[in-house]
Design a protein around this motif. Sequence first.
Motif, short mmCIF file in Angstrom:
data_model
loop_
_atom_site.label_atom_id
_atom_site.label_comp_id
_atom_site.label_asym_id
_atom_site.label_seq_id
_atom_site.Cartn_x
_atom_site.Cartn_y
_atom_site.Cartn_z
N PRO A 36 34.64 39.71 48.99
CA PRO A 36 33.52 39.76 48.03
C PRO A 36 32.77 41.08 48.13
O PRO A 36 32.48 41.57 49.22
N ASN A 62 26.99 38.45 44.08
CA ASN A 62 28.43 38.31 44.26
C ASN A 62 29.23 39.43 43.62
O ASN A 62 30.46 39.41 43.66
N SER A 63 28.57 40.40 43.03
CA SER A 63 29.32 41.45 42.34
C SER A 63 28.59 42.78 42.45
O SER A 63 27.43 42.85 42.84
N LYS A 90 39.14 41.82 41.20
CA LYS A 90 38.62 40.77 40.34
C LYS A 90 37.40 41.34 39.66
O LYS A 90 36.37 41.60 40.30
N THR A 91 37.51 41.55 38.36
CA THR A 91 36.45 42.27 37.67
C THR A 91 36.21 41.70 36.29
O THR A 91 37.12 41.14 35.67
N LYS A 92 34.99 41.85 35.83
CA LYS A 92 34.64 41.49 34.47
C LYS A 92 34.31 42.78 33.72
O LYS A 92 33.23 43.35 33.90
N THR A 118 36.34 37.41 33.37
CA THR A 118 36.76 37.92 34.67
C THR A 118 38.27 37.81 34.80
O THR A 118 38.86 36.76 34.51
N GLU A 150 32.03 45.33 36.16
CA GLU A 150 31.30 44.54 37.13
C GLU A 150 32.34 43.87 38.02
O GLU A 150 33.08 42.99 37.59
N GLU A 152 33.78 41.76 41.19
CA GLU A 152 33.39 40.63 42.04
C GLU A 152 34.05 40.69 43.42
O GLU A 152 33.43 40.32 44.41
#
Length: 444
Positions: A36, A62-63, A90-92, A118, A150, A152
Amino acid sequence: MRRFIRMTTRSSCLRATLFLLFTGLAAAELKTWDIPMGGNSYLTKSSAEPSGRGRRGGGNGNSSRLDNSDQVQSVFFRIDRPGELELSLKTKPPAGESKLRATIAGKTFDVDLKGGETTEVPLGKVTAKEAGYLRLDLQGLKKSGDAFAEIEAVTVKAPDTVALNYVKDNEGNRFYWGRRGPSVHLGYTLPKGDPVEWFYNEITVPEGSDPIGSYFMSNGFGEGYFGMQVNSDTERRILFSVWSPFTTDNPKEIPEDHKIALLKKGEGVHGGEFGGEGSGGQSYWNYPWKAGETCRFLNRVHPDGQGSTVYTAWFYLPGKKDWKLIASFKRPKTDKHLTGAHSFLENFSDRNGYLGRGALYGNQWACDVKGQWHEVTEARFTGDDIANRGFRMDRSGGSKGKEFFLRNGGFFEEPVKLNSTFKRDSTSAKKPTIDFKKLEGYEG
Protein backbone atom coordinates in the motif's frame (compact mmCIF):
# COMPACT_ATOMS: atom_id res chain seq x y z
CA MET A 1 11.22 -49.88 -36.21
CA ARG A 2 7.52 -49.52 -35.36
CA ARG A 3 8.34 -50.37 -31.75
CA PHE A 4 11.07 -47.67 -31.73
CA ILE A 5 8.65 -45.09 -33.20
CA ARG A 6 6.02 -45.97 -30.61
CA MET A 7 8.61 -45.65 -27.81
CA THR A 8 9.87 -42.33 -29.16
CA THR A 9 6.34 -40.97 -29.46
CA ARG A 10 5.54 -42.18 -25.97
CA SER A 11 8.72 -40.51 -24.58
CA SER A 12 7.87 -37.22 -26.30
CA CYS A 13 4.37 -37.29 -24.83
CA LEU A 14 5.83 -38.00 -21.40
CA ARG A 15 8.30 -35.11 -21.71
CA ALA A 16 5.50 -32.80 -22.83
CA THR A 17 3.34 -33.90 -19.90
CA LEU A 18 6.17 -33.37 -17.43
CA PHE A 19 6.93 -29.94 -18.96
CA LEU A 20 3.32 -28.84 -18.55
CA LEU A 21 3.24 -30.27 -15.04
CA PHE A 22 6.42 -28.50 -13.91
CA THR A 23 5.55 -25.19 -15.56
CA GLY A 24 2.12 -25.37 -13.91
CA LEU A 25 3.76 -25.97 -10.53
CA ALA A 26 6.18 -23.10 -11.12
CA ALA A 27 3.30 -20.77 -11.86
CA ALA A 28 1.50 -21.97 -8.74
CA GLU A 29 4.58 -21.17 -6.65
CA LEU A 30 4.40 -17.46 -7.42
CA LYS A 31 3.17 -15.30 -4.55
CA THR A 32 1.58 -11.86 -4.77
CA TRP A 33 2.06 -8.90 -2.42
CA ASP A 34 0.17 -5.60 -2.58
CA ILE A 35 2.32 -2.87 -1.06
CA PRO A 36 0.00 0.00 0.00
CA MET A 37 1.18 3.49 -0.89
CA GLY A 38 -0.25 4.90 2.35
CA GLY A 39 2.42 3.33 4.57
CA ASN A 40 5.34 2.85 2.21
CA SER A 41 5.69 5.87 -0.09
CA TYR A 42 7.30 9.29 0.24
CA LEU A 43 7.47 12.40 -1.87
CA THR A 44 11.23 12.36 -2.35
CA LYS A 45 11.46 15.14 -4.93
CA SER A 46 9.43 18.28 -5.53
CA SER A 47 10.27 21.82 -6.58
CA ALA A 48 7.75 23.11 -4.05
CA GLU A 49 10.04 22.39 -1.10
CA PRO A 50 13.79 21.85 -0.56
CA SER A 51 15.04 18.31 -1.13
CA GLY A 52 14.58 16.07 1.90
CA ARG A 53 13.09 18.75 4.11
CA GLY A 54 9.55 18.75 5.40
CA ARG A 55 7.78 17.38 2.33
CA ARG A 56 4.72 15.20 2.44
CA GLY A 57 4.19 11.96 0.60
CA GLY A 58 2.22 8.78 1.14
CA GLY A 59 0.18 9.89 4.11
CA ASN A 60 -2.28 8.06 6.30
CA GLY A 61 -4.70 7.36 3.43
CA ASN A 62 -4.66 4.40 1.07
CA SER A 63 -3.34 6.13 -2.03
CA SER A 64 -0.89 8.69 -3.34
CA ARG A 65 -1.70 11.26 -6.00
CA LEU A 66 0.81 12.47 -8.58
CA ASP A 67 -0.05 16.01 -9.68
CA ASN A 68 3.13 17.62 -11.00
CA SER A 69 5.85 16.38 -13.32
CA ASP A 70 8.58 17.58 -10.94
CA GLN A 71 7.34 15.25 -8.19
CA VAL A 72 8.86 11.84 -7.53
CA GLN A 73 6.85 9.46 -5.37
CA SER A 74 9.13 6.71 -4.04
CA VAL A 75 7.97 3.35 -2.71
CA PHE A 76 10.28 1.26 -0.52
CA PHE A 77 10.11 -2.45 0.26
CA ARG A 78 12.63 -5.10 1.27
CA ILE A 79 13.31 -8.51 -0.26
CA ASP A 80 15.06 -11.11 1.88
CA ARG A 81 17.02 -12.78 -0.95
CA PRO A 82 17.92 -12.36 -4.62
CA GLY A 83 15.13 -13.08 -7.08
CA GLU A 84 13.11 -12.03 -10.09
CA LEU A 85 10.14 -9.77 -9.42
CA GLU A 86 7.14 -9.00 -11.60
CA LEU A 87 5.76 -5.52 -10.88
CA SER A 88 2.51 -3.71 -11.55
CA LEU A 89 0.57 -0.72 -10.21
CA LYS A 90 -2.91 -0.59 -8.79
CA THR A 91 -4.01 2.83 -9.90
CA LYS A 92 -7.04 4.91 -10.70
CA PRO A 93 -6.18 7.10 -13.66
CA PRO A 94 -7.74 10.58 -13.62
CA ALA A 95 -10.07 11.85 -16.34
CA GLY A 96 -8.27 11.93 -19.67
CA GLU A 97 -4.98 10.24 -20.50
CA SER A 98 -1.55 10.27 -18.87
CA LYS A 99 1.89 8.66 -19.01
CA LEU A 100 3.90 7.51 -16.00
CA ARG A 101 7.54 6.53 -15.64
CA ALA A 102 8.62 3.90 -13.11
CA THR A 103 12.28 3.34 -12.23
CA ILE A 104 13.64 0.50 -10.10
CA ALA A 105 16.92 -1.44 -9.87
CA GLY A 106 18.35 0.40 -12.87
CA LYS A 107 15.36 -0.35 -15.13
CA THR A 108 12.79 2.13 -16.46
CA PHE A 109 9.20 1.43 -17.51
CA ASP A 110 6.89 3.93 -19.21
CA VAL A 111 3.16 3.17 -19.04
CA ASP A 112 0.10 4.82 -20.57
CA LEU A 113 -3.04 5.33 -18.48
CA LYS A 114 -6.62 6.13 -19.41
CA GLY A 115 -9.36 7.40 -17.12
CA GLY A 116 -11.62 4.86 -15.47
CA GLU A 117 -11.94 2.56 -12.49
CA THR A 118 -9.05 1.27 -10.43
CA THR A 119 -7.05 -1.14 -12.53
CA GLU A 120 -3.79 -3.10 -12.41
CA VAL A 121 -1.21 -1.72 -14.82
CA PRO A 122 1.76 -4.02 -15.60
CA LEU A 123 5.23 -2.53 -15.38
CA GLY A 124 7.60 -5.41 -16.09
CA LYS A 125 10.17 -7.69 -14.52
CA VAL A 126 13.28 -6.79 -12.54
CA THR A 127 15.97 -8.87 -10.88
CA ALA A 128 17.03 -8.19 -7.31
CA LYS A 129 20.67 -9.22 -7.20
CA GLU A 130 20.87 -9.29 -3.40
CA ALA A 131 18.79 -9.07 -0.26
CA GLY A 132 17.87 -5.58 0.85
CA TYR A 133 15.61 -2.63 0.18
CA LEU A 134 14.39 -1.69 -3.28
CA ARG A 135 13.18 1.77 -4.25
CA LEU A 136 10.56 2.28 -6.95
CA ASP A 137 10.40 5.89 -8.22
CA LEU A 138 7.21 7.06 -9.90
CA GLN A 139 7.02 10.26 -11.96
CA GLY A 140 4.43 11.74 -14.29
CA LEU A 141 5.46 12.49 -17.89
CA LYS A 142 2.30 13.63 -19.66
CA LYS A 143 -1.30 14.32 -18.70
CA SER A 144 -4.45 15.75 -20.20
CA GLY A 145 -6.27 16.20 -16.88
CA ASP A 146 -5.53 17.58 -13.42
CA ALA A 147 -3.30 14.72 -12.28
CA PHE A 148 -1.22 11.88 -13.67
CA ALA A 149 -2.67 9.15 -11.47
CA GLU A 150 -3.90 8.16 -8.04
CA ILE A 151 -1.91 5.08 -7.04
CA GLU A 152 -3.18 2.70 -4.39
CA ALA A 153 -0.51 0.00 -4.29
CA VAL A 154 2.48 -1.59 -5.95
CA THR A 155 1.87 -5.27 -6.74
CA VAL A 156 4.86 -7.60 -6.55
CA LYS A 157 4.87 -11.19 -7.80
CA ALA A 158 7.79 -13.45 -6.89
CA PRO A 159 8.53 -17.07 -5.98
CA ASP A 160 6.94 -18.02 -2.66
CA THR A 161 10.41 -18.73 -1.24
CA VAL A 162 10.90 -14.95 -1.12
CA ALA A 163 9.76 -12.83 1.84
CA LEU A 164 8.99 -9.10 1.66
CA ASN A 165 9.11 -6.49 4.43
CA TYR A 166 6.86 -3.44 4.24
CA VAL A 167 4.13 -1.72 6.24
CA LYS A 168 1.28 -4.13 5.63
CA ASP A 169 -1.78 -2.53 7.25
CA ASN A 170 -3.15 0.61 8.87
CA GLU A 171 -4.44 -0.98 12.07
CA GLY A 172 -3.65 1.28 14.99
CA ASN A 173 -2.61 4.00 12.52
CA ARG A 174 0.39 1.91 11.44
CA PHE A 175 0.73 3.71 8.10
CA TYR A 176 1.70 6.82 10.07
CA TRP A 177 3.97 4.99 12.50
CA GLY A 178 5.53 2.95 9.72
CA ARG A 179 6.29 6.00 7.63
CA ARG A 180 7.99 7.57 10.64
CA GLY A 181 10.26 4.54 10.69
CA PRO A 182 11.20 2.12 13.48
CA SER A 183 12.05 3.59 16.89
CA VAL A 184 15.00 1.92 18.59
CA HIS A 185 16.06 1.89 22.24
CA LEU A 186 18.90 1.10 24.63
CA GLY A 187 17.80 -0.18 28.04
CA TYR A 188 20.68 0.27 30.48
CA THR A 189 21.58 -2.20 33.23
CA LEU A 190 21.69 -0.17 36.44
CA PRO A 191 23.77 -1.18 39.48
CA LYS A 192 22.18 -3.33 42.14
CA GLY A 193 22.08 -2.24 45.75
CA ASP A 194 21.23 1.26 46.91
CA PRO A 195 18.55 3.15 44.91
CA VAL A 196 19.78 5.25 41.98
CA GLU A 197 19.06 8.99 42.24
CA TRP A 198 21.13 10.50 39.39
CA PHE A 199 21.84 9.46 35.80
CA TYR A 200 24.47 10.95 33.46
CA ASN A 201 24.84 10.36 29.72
CA GLU A 202 26.49 11.82 26.61
CA ILE A 203 25.31 11.92 22.98
CA THR A 204 27.33 12.61 19.84
CA VAL A 205 25.39 12.87 16.57
CA PRO A 206 27.62 12.39 13.51
CA GLU A 207 27.42 15.16 10.94
CA GLY A 208 24.73 14.46 8.35
CA SER A 209 22.81 12.13 10.69
CA ASP A 210 20.39 14.75 12.01
CA PRO A 211 17.48 15.28 9.58
CA ILE A 212 14.41 17.23 10.67
CA GLY A 213 12.16 15.16 12.91
CA SER A 214 14.98 13.41 14.78
CA TYR A 215 14.72 12.94 18.54
CA PHE A 216 17.94 11.81 20.19
CA MET A 217 16.69 10.87 23.66
CA SER A 218 19.48 10.57 26.21
CA ASN A 219 18.17 10.15 29.75
CA GLY A 220 14.95 8.18 29.79
CA PHE A 221 13.41 6.87 33.00
CA GLY A 222 10.28 4.99 33.99
CA GLU A 223 8.05 8.07 33.88
CA GLY A 224 9.55 10.30 31.18
CA TYR A 225 12.46 11.29 28.98
CA PHE A 226 15.13 13.94 28.39
CA GLY A 227 17.03 14.58 25.15
CA MET A 228 17.41 16.77 22.07
CA GLN A 229 15.44 17.30 18.87
CA VAL A 230 15.71 18.71 15.35
CA ASN A 231 12.48 20.66 14.87
CA SER A 232 13.16 22.64 11.66
CA ASP A 233 15.96 24.07 9.54
CA THR A 234 16.39 26.82 12.13
CA GLU A 235 15.16 25.32 15.41
CA ARG A 236 16.61 22.70 17.74
CA ARG A 237 15.43 21.87 21.24
CA ILE A 238 16.49 20.35 24.52
CA LEU A 239 13.33 18.55 25.64
CA PHE A 240 12.35 17.21 29.08
CA SER A 241 8.95 15.61 29.78
CA VAL A 242 7.26 13.66 32.58
CA TRP A 243 4.12 11.56 32.08
CA SER A 244 1.10 11.92 34.32
CA PRO A 245 0.08 8.82 36.33
CA PHE A 246 -3.36 9.24 34.70
CA THR A 247 -3.41 7.41 31.34
CA THR A 248 -4.74 9.56 28.50
CA ASP A 249 -3.59 11.20 25.27
CA ASN A 250 -5.51 14.37 26.12
CA PRO A 251 -3.97 16.51 28.91
CA LYS A 252 -7.35 18.23 29.48
CA GLU A 253 -8.72 14.91 30.78
CA ILE A 254 -6.18 14.65 33.60
CA PRO A 255 -7.78 15.14 37.06
CA GLU A 256 -6.23 17.87 39.21
CA ASP A 257 -4.76 15.39 41.70
CA HIS A 258 -2.97 13.55 38.84
CA LYS A 259 -1.47 16.55 37.06
CA ILE A 260 2.27 17.13 36.75
CA ALA A 261 3.33 20.31 38.58
CA LEU A 262 6.11 22.50 37.19
CA LEU A 263 8.20 23.44 40.22
CA LYS A 264 10.81 25.54 38.45
CA LYS A 265 12.48 26.04 35.08
CA GLY A 266 15.63 27.60 33.72
CA GLU A 267 15.82 30.99 32.04
CA GLY A 268 14.29 30.92 28.54
CA VAL A 269 12.79 27.46 29.04
CA HIS A 270 9.20 26.89 27.90
CA GLY A 271 7.00 24.99 30.36
CA GLY A 272 3.64 23.44 29.56
CA GLU A 273 1.77 20.23 28.81
CA PHE A 274 1.90 17.61 26.10
CA GLY A 275 -0.47 14.97 24.71
CA GLY A 276 -0.84 12.54 21.85
CA GLU A 277 1.52 9.86 23.20
CA GLY A 278 0.37 9.86 26.78
CA SER A 279 0.08 13.21 28.56
CA GLY A 280 1.91 15.16 31.19
CA GLY A 281 4.30 18.03 31.84
CA GLN A 282 6.69 19.20 29.15
CA SER A 283 9.56 21.66 29.02
CA TYR A 284 11.90 22.61 26.22
CA TRP A 285 14.68 25.08 25.56
CA ASN A 286 15.57 26.29 22.08
CA TYR A 287 19.30 25.64 21.78
CA PRO A 288 21.38 25.27 18.56
CA TRP A 289 23.22 22.09 19.46
CA LYS A 290 25.49 20.89 16.67
CA ALA A 291 26.13 17.54 15.04
CA GLY A 292 29.68 16.38 15.63
CA GLU A 293 29.80 17.87 19.14
CA THR A 294 29.23 15.85 22.33
CA CYS A 295 26.22 16.89 24.43
CA ARG A 296 25.96 16.06 28.14
CA PHE A 297 22.78 15.31 30.12
CA LEU A 298 22.08 14.91 33.84
CA ASN A 299 18.84 14.15 35.64
CA ARG A 300 17.70 13.43 39.17
CA VAL A 301 14.71 11.44 40.47
CA HIS A 302 13.84 11.40 44.17
CA PRO A 303 10.71 11.17 46.37
CA ASP A 304 9.63 14.32 48.22
CA GLY A 305 8.53 12.39 51.32
CA GLN A 306 4.88 13.39 50.84
CA GLY A 307 3.72 10.81 48.30
CA SER A 308 5.10 12.52 45.18
CA THR A 309 8.36 12.31 43.22
CA VAL A 310 10.49 15.18 41.89
CA TYR A 311 12.14 14.90 38.46
CA THR A 312 14.83 17.44 37.48
CA ALA A 313 16.98 17.79 34.35
CA TRP A 314 20.16 19.74 33.57
CA PHE A 315 22.03 20.28 30.28
CA TYR A 316 25.74 21.11 30.16
CA LEU A 317 26.81 24.36 28.45
CA PRO A 318 30.36 23.91 27.09
CA GLY A 319 30.91 27.65 26.60
CA LYS A 320 30.04 28.47 30.21
CA LYS A 321 31.40 25.21 31.60
CA ASP A 322 28.31 24.96 33.75
CA TRP A 323 25.04 23.05 33.99
CA LYS A 324 21.81 24.78 32.93
CA LEU A 325 18.56 23.89 34.66
CA ILE A 326 15.92 22.81 32.15
CA ALA A 327 13.07 22.11 34.54
CA SER A 328 11.89 20.40 37.71
CA PHE A 329 8.51 18.60 37.84
CA LYS A 330 6.55 17.01 40.67
CA ARG A 331 4.65 13.82 39.82
CA PRO A 332 1.82 12.96 42.26
CA LYS A 333 0.94 9.47 43.46
CA THR A 334 4.54 8.38 42.89
CA ASP A 335 7.13 7.51 45.53
CA LYS A 336 10.40 6.26 44.07
CA HIS A 337 13.92 6.88 42.85
CA LEU A 338 15.23 6.49 39.30
CA THR A 339 14.39 3.28 37.47
CA GLY A 340 14.19 2.19 33.83
CA ALA A 341 17.19 4.15 32.57
CA HIS A 342 17.19 4.12 28.78
CA SER A 343 17.91 6.04 25.58
CA PHE A 344 16.09 5.98 22.27
CA LEU A 345 16.21 7.28 18.73
CA GLU A 346 13.04 8.16 16.84
CA ASN A 347 11.71 10.24 13.98
CA PHE A 348 8.59 12.31 14.70
CA SER A 349 8.10 13.60 11.13
CA ASP A 350 6.37 10.92 9.03
CA ARG A 351 7.24 12.69 5.76
CA ASN A 352 10.97 12.27 6.53
CA GLY A 353 10.91 8.60 7.44
CA TYR A 354 12.98 7.65 4.40
CA LEU A 355 15.95 9.69 5.69
CA GLY A 356 18.57 8.06 7.90
CA ARG A 357 19.65 9.21 11.37
CA GLY A 358 22.01 7.89 14.01
CA ALA A 359 23.87 8.74 17.22
CA LEU A 360 26.55 7.56 19.62
CA TYR A 361 25.67 7.21 23.31
CA GLY A 362 28.62 7.11 25.68
CA ASN A 363 30.03 7.46 29.20
CA GLN A 364 26.90 6.44 31.11
CA TRP A 365 27.03 6.72 34.90
CA ALA A 366 24.51 6.25 37.72
CA CYS A 367 24.85 7.80 41.18
CA ASP A 368 23.08 6.20 44.14
CA VAL A 369 21.45 7.83 47.17
CA LYS A 370 24.76 7.64 49.07
CA GLY A 371 26.56 9.69 46.43
CA GLN A 372 28.49 6.78 44.91
CA TRP A 373 28.97 6.79 41.12
CA HIS A 374 28.63 3.49 39.22
CA GLU A 375 29.68 3.06 35.61
CA VAL A 376 26.97 1.67 33.28
CA THR A 377 28.45 -0.46 30.51
CA GLU A 378 25.62 -2.83 29.48
CA ALA A 379 22.49 -2.14 27.44
CA ARG A 380 19.73 -4.11 25.75
CA PHE A 381 18.70 -3.18 22.21
CA THR A 382 14.93 -3.11 21.53
CA GLY A 383 12.45 -1.63 19.05
CA ASP A 384 8.86 -0.43 18.79
CA ASP A 385 5.83 -2.17 17.28
CA ILE A 386 6.89 -1.35 13.71
CA ALA A 387 10.32 -2.88 14.32
CA ASN A 388 9.00 -5.94 16.16
CA ARG A 389 6.53 -6.75 13.38
CA GLY A 390 9.28 -6.54 10.77
CA PHE A 391 7.36 -3.84 8.90
CA ARG A 392 10.59 -1.81 8.85
CA MET A 393 14.01 -3.46 8.99
CA ASP A 394 16.18 -0.34 8.76
CA ARG A 395 17.06 -0.38 12.45
CA SER A 396 20.34 -1.03 14.19
CA GLY A 397 22.02 -0.71 17.55
CA GLY A 398 24.95 -2.04 19.52
CA SER A 399 28.35 -0.96 20.83
CA LYS A 400 31.50 0.39 19.23
CA GLY A 401 34.44 0.59 21.60
CA LYS A 402 33.53 2.97 24.43
CA GLU A 403 30.12 3.94 23.05
CA PHE A 404 26.76 2.44 22.25
CA PHE A 405 25.04 3.42 19.02
CA LEU A 406 21.56 3.61 17.54
CA ARG A 407 20.56 4.00 13.90
CA ASN A 408 17.24 4.05 12.03
CA GLY A 409 15.59 5.23 8.82
CA GLY A 410 17.14 5.47 5.38
CA PHE A 411 16.25 1.88 4.37
CA PHE A 412 19.76 0.53 4.97
CA GLU A 413 20.50 -3.19 5.02
CA GLU A 414 22.18 -3.86 8.37
CA PRO A 415 19.39 -4.95 10.73
CA VAL A 416 20.49 -5.99 14.21
CA LYS A 417 18.60 -8.67 16.12
CA LEU A 418 16.16 -7.13 18.57
CA ASN A 419 16.54 -7.89 22.29
CA SER A 420 20.30 -8.32 21.92
CA THR A 421 22.48 -7.24 24.85
CA PHE A 422 25.69 -5.29 24.28
CA LYS A 423 28.59 -4.08 26.42
CA ARG A 424 30.80 -1.07 25.80
CA ASP A 425 34.40 -0.56 26.91
CA SER A 426 34.98 1.19 30.21
CA THR A 427 35.38 4.98 30.49
CA SER A 428 36.37 4.96 34.16
CA ALA A 429 38.78 7.86 33.60
CA LYS A 430 35.80 10.06 32.61
CA LYS A 431 33.69 9.62 35.74
CA PRO A 432 31.61 12.77 36.25
CA THR A 433 32.77 15.27 38.85
CA ILE A 434 29.67 17.27 39.73
CA ASP A 435 28.99 19.26 42.88
CA PHE A 436 25.26 18.63 43.12
CA LYS A 437 24.69 21.38 45.66
CA LYS A 438 25.97 24.01 43.23
CA LEU A 439 23.54 23.02 40.48
CA GLU A 440 20.96 25.65 39.54
CA GLY A 441 17.65 24.66 41.11
CA TYR A 442 19.11 21.98 43.37
CA GLU A 443 17.20 21.18 46.53
CA GLY A 444 18.51 18.81 49.18
